[in-house]
Design an enzyme around this catalytic site. Structure first.
Site: not given
Ligand code: GRF
Length: 201
Positions: A90, A107
């Site tokens: 965060i 998200h």
């Molecule tokens: C994704 O689902 C994103 O929405 C979330 O974390 C995940 C990351 O996946 N915040 P990656 O590392 O981009 O494959």
């Protein structure tokens, strides 16, 4: 004008969203901005291999003095837009305020459902299945001091199937929502930033 917005992508894990941005850049879906830097808080993140493979400079910042080092690096690379693509830490409120409308997050749900403190990774999809929603999806938004609370940029819905597991749903949300709206949102915001720069001149 050839000016492109200078982008830093912050990652912690696999980096499939980073890959979507890299691919979009190659296809010129993302053309108003350029990924100049990848930053990770995890030295083992596979996302770093993706950066390396695509000749994008990367930096690893560990927990100690994180904020200070992050600021320093962003300044050094003259970064104008930050994209959080699976970044697990965060960011401190004062940092976020300094980058008002300059930090984008992705998200994996349709905000305001299944978001906020504790809703990250597979947990988001587990909760969606528990609730029995028939539609879920992904949201891109600006980052402010409230977790997943900043202005929404784009959303895309994805259907939930009867026989879904959290893993299956996560995969579908990534493929049919996240990897599409993240590059589109980054392009949209970069275009806006460029327009403002031009108007200021
Ligand atoms: C994704 O689902 C994103 O929405 C979330 O974390 C995940 C990351 O996946 N915040 P990656 O590392 O981009 O494959």
């Amino acid at each position: 004008m050839n000016k492109k917005v200078r982008i830093a992508v912050l990652v912690s894990g696999g980096g499939t969203n980073l890959q979507a941005l890299i691919d979009a850049q190659k296809k010129e879906i993302l053309k108003s901005g350029k990924i100049e830097l990848v930053i990770s808080n995890n030295s083992n993140a596979f996302a770093l291999k993706r950066a390396k493979k695509n000749n994008i400079p990367f930096e690893i910042i560990d927990k100690k003095d994180f904020e200070e080092k992050l600021k320093e690096i962003l300044k050094l690379y003259k970064i104008e837009l930050i994209v959080l693509a699976g970044f697990t830490a965060i960011l401190p409120a004062d940092f976020v305020q300094d980058y008002d409308k300059r930090i984008i997050n992705i998200h994996p749900s349709l905000i305001p459902s299944f978001c906020g403190k504790g809703f990250y990774g597979i947990k988001v999809h587990e909760e969606a299945l528990k609730k029995g929603v028939k539609i879920t999806g992904a949201t891109t938004h600006f980052v402010n001091e409230i977790i997943d609370g900043g202005e929404i940029i784009m959303q895309k819905a994805v259907e939930v199937y009867e026989d879904d597991t959290a893993e299956k749903l996560q995969k579908r949300v990534m493929e049919f929502a996240e990897w599409i709206i993240l590059p589109q949102s980054v392009e949209k915001v970069c275009k806006c930033i460029l327009k403002n720069i031009l108007e200021e001149k």
